[in-house]
Design an enzyme around this catalytic site. Structure first.
Site, PDB file in Angstrom:
ATOM      1  N   GLU A 113       0.842  -1.217   0.000  1.00 43.20           N
ATOM      2  CA  GLU A 113       0.000   0.000   0.000  1.00 43.20           C
ATOM      3  C   GLU A 113       0.870   1.257   0.000  1.00 43.20           C
ATOM      4  O   GLU A 113       0.572   2.229  -0.697  1.00 43.20           O
ATOM      5  CB  GLU A 113      -0.917   0.003   1.224  1.00 43.20           C
ATOM      6  CG  GLU A 113      -1.955  -1.113   1.190  1.00 43.20           C
ATOM      7  CD  GLU A 113      -2.892  -1.046   2.386  1.00 43.20           C
ATOM      8  OE1 GLU A 113      -2.430  -1.326   3.520  1.00 43.20           O
ATOM      9  OE2 GLU A 113      -4.072  -0.714   2.202  1.00 43.20           O
ATOM     10  N   GLU A 133      -3.881 -10.297   3.926  1.00 47.18           N
ATOM     11  CA  GLU A 133      -4.921  -9.886   4.876  1.00 47.18           C
ATOM     12  C   GLU A 133      -5.985 -10.954   5.081  1.00 47.18           C
ATOM     13  O   GLU A 133      -6.490 -11.140   6.188  1.00 47.18           O
ATOM     14  CB  GLU A 133      -5.584  -8.575   4.404  1.00 47.18           C
ATOM     15  CG  GLU A 133      -4.749  -7.322   4.652  1.00 47.18           C
ATOM     16  CD  GLU A 133      -3.690  -7.054   3.583  1.00 47.18           C
ATOM     17  OE1 GLU A 133      -3.501  -7.905   2.681  1.00 47.18           O
ATOM     18  OE2 GLU A 133      -3.044  -6.000   3.640  1.00 47.18           O
TER      19      GLU A 133
HETATM   20  C1  1HE Z   1       6.615  -8.460  12.091  1.00 44.51           C
HETATM   21  C2  1HE Z   1       5.929  -8.269  10.875  1.00 44.51           C
HETATM   22  C3  1HE Z   1       4.708  -7.544  10.920  1.00 44.51           C
HETATM   23  C4  1HE Z   1       7.713  -9.407  10.460  1.00 44.51           C
HETATM   24  N1  1HE Z   1       4.293  -7.072  12.115  1.00 44.51           N
HETATM   25  N2  1HE Z   1       6.146  -7.977  13.248  1.00 44.51           N
HETATM   26  N3  1HE Z   1       2.029  -8.400   7.043  1.00 44.51           N
HETATM   27  C5  1HE Z   1       2.258  -9.724   6.998  1.00 44.51           C
HETATM   28  O1  1HE Z   1       1.388 -10.538   7.196  1.00 44.51           O
HETATM   29  C6  1HE Z   1       3.686 -10.136   6.712  1.00 44.51           C
HETATM   30  C7  1HE Z   1       4.273 -10.784   7.924  1.00 44.51           C
HETATM   31  N4  1HE Z   1       5.695 -11.003   7.738  1.00 44.51           N
HETATM   32  C8  1HE Z   1       6.206 -12.022   7.002  1.00 44.51           C
HETATM   33  O2  1HE Z   1       5.494 -12.768   6.334  1.00 44.51           O
HETATM   34  C9  1HE Z   1       7.703 -12.191   7.042  1.00 44.51           C
HETATM   35  O3  1HE Z   1       8.173 -11.591   8.236  1.00 44.51           O
HETATM   36  C10 1HE Z   1       8.472 -11.584   5.854  1.00 44.51           C
HETATM   37  C11 1HE Z   1       8.166 -12.399   4.574  1.00 44.51           C
HETATM   38  C12 1HE Z   1       8.115 -10.112   5.615  1.00 44.51           C
HETATM   39  C13 1HE Z   1       9.993 -11.628   6.140  1.00 44.51           C
HETATM   40  O4  1HE Z   1      10.358 -12.960   6.492  1.00 44.51           O
HETATM   41  P1  1HE Z   1      11.718 -13.209   7.311  1.00 44.51           P
HETATM   42  O5  1HE Z   1      11.887 -14.691   7.422  1.00 44.51           O
HETATM   43  O6  1HE Z   1      12.811 -12.432   6.698  1.00 44.51           O
HETATM   44  O7  1HE Z   1      11.484 -12.552   8.757  1.00 44.51           O
HETATM   45  P2  1HE Z   1      10.700 -13.132  10.034  1.00 44.51           P
HETATM   46  O8  1HE Z   1      11.571 -14.077  10.779  1.00 44.51           O
HETATM   47  O9  1HE Z   1       9.348 -13.610   9.665  1.00 44.51           O
HETATM   48  O10 1HE Z   1      10.463 -11.799  10.893  1.00 44.51           O
HETATM   49  C14 1HE Z   1      11.499 -11.160  11.609  1.00 44.51           C
HETATM   50  C15 1HE Z   1      10.864 -10.429  12.772  1.00 44.51           C
HETATM   51  O11 1HE Z   1      10.002  -9.406  12.261  1.00 44.51           O
HETATM   52  C16 1HE Z   1       9.982 -11.323  13.617  1.00 44.51           C
HETATM   53  O12 1HE Z   1      10.033 -10.820  14.938  1.00 44.51           O
HETATM   54  P3  1HE Z   1      10.962 -11.537  16.063  1.00 44.51           P
HETATM   55  O13 1HE Z   1      10.732 -10.708  17.291  1.00 44.51           O
HETATM   56  O14 1HE Z   1      10.461 -12.952  16.142  1.00 44.51           O
HETATM   57  O15 1HE Z   1      12.376 -11.456  15.537  1.00 44.51           O
HETATM   58  C17 1HE Z   1       8.600 -11.068  13.073  1.00 44.51           C
HETATM   59  O16 1HE Z   1       7.570 -11.332  14.004  1.00 44.51           O
HETATM   60  C18 1HE Z   1       8.682  -9.589  12.767  1.00 44.51           C
HETATM   61  N5  1HE Z   1       7.704  -9.175  11.795  1.00 44.51           N
HETATM   62  N6  1HE Z   1       6.618  -8.883   9.889  1.00 44.51           N
HETATM   63  C19 1HE Z   1       5.010  -7.304  13.227  1.00 44.51           C
HETATM   64  N7  1HE Z   1       3.990  -7.298   9.808  1.00 44.51           N
HETATM   65  C20 1HE Z   1      -3.043  -0.627   7.238  1.00 44.51           C
HETATM   66  S1  1HE Z   1      -3.664  -2.181   6.982  1.00 44.51           S
HETATM   67  C21 1HE Z   1      -2.403  -3.130   6.311  1.00 44.51           C
HETATM   68  C22 1HE Z   1      -2.666  -4.582   6.565  1.00 44.51           C
HETATM   69  C23 1HE Z   1      -1.424  -5.386   6.470  1.00 44.51           C
HETATM   70  O17 1HE Z   1      -0.347  -4.866   6.284  1.00 44.51           O
HETATM   71  S2  1HE Z   1      -1.635  -7.066   6.606  1.00 44.51           S
HETATM   72  C24 1HE Z   1      -0.092  -7.748   6.218  1.00 44.51           C
HETATM   73  C25 1HE Z   1       0.800  -7.801   7.416  1.00 44.51           C
END
Ligand code: 1HE
Length: 262
Positions: A113, A133
């Site tokens: 977005e 989402e």
């Molecule tokens: C996060 C977030 C997040 C990572 N909020 N903490 N977005 C998503 O559903 C995408 C969620 N993220 C992922 O699918 C993956 O993290 C990635 C593909 C982006 C990257 O993968 P990777 O293997 O490099 O990283 P990771 O091990 O998954 O994440 C590293 C850390 O970032 C981990 O935290 P940690 O404390 O365990 O190290 C994750 O929890 C954290 N992290 N993404 C919070 N999104 C205005 S409305 C919009 C609606 C949306 O955006 S919905 C889509 C949300």
């Protein structure tokens, strides 16, 4: 120095503001404080640059909404949060200077977005796009239902949301969601180059491009054509236009060249 500085880096390269999303440990997921830091950088860019680039530090552009913060929010706070994203992203899309999104790795959910609120998207080979989402039980809230739907079409956006499919940079280029796909490691450089080119345009024309085009797209053809005549005539009246047209007629300005020609 502001308390938001750590979340977003800001650098002026000539007339180009380079804005870096700087929360790589959380894959640049956007929290409430982060969205304010983006806003601050965008407003600063508008005040002192002629074009901007938004990129992500670390391997990813942006993982979207900070789901940890979001999951704790009462209903009305979520509404206000979404409306705030709309305001901030509107400062990018319909501000005073054009922006490029330089995308590597994930541009997911709110990250896509954010990219959709910029005017040109450049993606590295490794970039990927998704709208998870549906699987998270939420909905786009950062303007995606308007901007992404218009960029790639509501049917394709619906497909991404319903199936959770992940598109490569190349596939997204075919869908019209990115304009340039570039080799690994070159996206920021290319983004700055494109922004630098835009920064040489007449300021008023850039303003008209980013503000008139999306509004005209919302109008009937008849209203759009009328609005176009008004904007075109206003642009011609600027000193900048007079000087640039004179430069061309007196052979001081560059000609348009065919691709590959010099
Ligand atoms: C996060 C977030 C997040 C990572 N909020 N903490 N977005 C998503 O559903 C995408 C969620 N993220 C992922 O699918 C993956 O993290 C990635 C593909 C982006 C990257 O993968 P990777 O293997 O490099 O990283 P990771 O091990 O998954 O994440 C590293 C850390 O970032 C981990 O935290 P940690 O404390 O365990 O190290 C994750 O929890 C954290 N992290 N993404 C919070 N999104 C205005 S409305 C919009 C609606 C949306 O955006 S919905 C889509 C949300």
């Amino acid at each position: 120095m502001s308390e938001n500085d750590a979340l977003v880096t800001y650098e002026l390269r000539g007339k180009v503001a380079v804005i870096g999303l700087n929360r790589p440990a959380k894959r640049n997921a956007i929290s409430d404080r982060f969205v304010e830091a983006i806003n601050e950088a965008v407003l600063r860019a508008r005040a002192e640059a002629r074009a901007g680039v938004i990129h992500g530090h670390g391997k990813h552009f942006c993982a979207g909404l900070d789901l940890a913060e979001h999951s704790e929010k009462p209903l009305f706070e979520a509404v206000k949060g979404s409306r705030r994203w709309h305001t901030v992203f509107d400062h990018i899309e319909r501000g005073t200077i054009p922006f490029v999104a330089a995308i590597s790795g994930a541009a997911v959910g709110g990250g896509f977005e954010l990219a959709a609120s910029t005017h040109i998207r450049v993606a590295e080979d490794s970039a990927f796009f998704a709208l998870p989402e549906g699987s998270r039980g939420i909905f786009v809230g950062g303007g995606g239902s308007v901007r992404i739907a218009r960029l790639i079409g509501p049917a394709r956006m619906g497909d991404m949301m319903l199936t959770g499919r992940v598109l490569s940079a190349e596939a997204m280029e075919r869908w019209g969601g990115v304009s340039y796909v570039v080799p690994e490691g070159t996206v920021l450089e290319r983004g700055v180059e494109i922004a630098g080119q835009m920064a040489t345009n007449a300021e008023f024309t850039n303003y008209a491009i980013i503000n008139a085009l999306p509004r005209i797209a919302d109008m009937s053809s008849e209203d759009g054509l009328f609005a176009e005549s008004m904007v075109a005539s206003l642009a011609t009246m600027t000193d900048d236009a007079k000087e640039r047209l004179r430069d061309f007629l007196e052979k001081r300005a560059a000609k348009v060249k065919a691709p590959g020609d010099g």
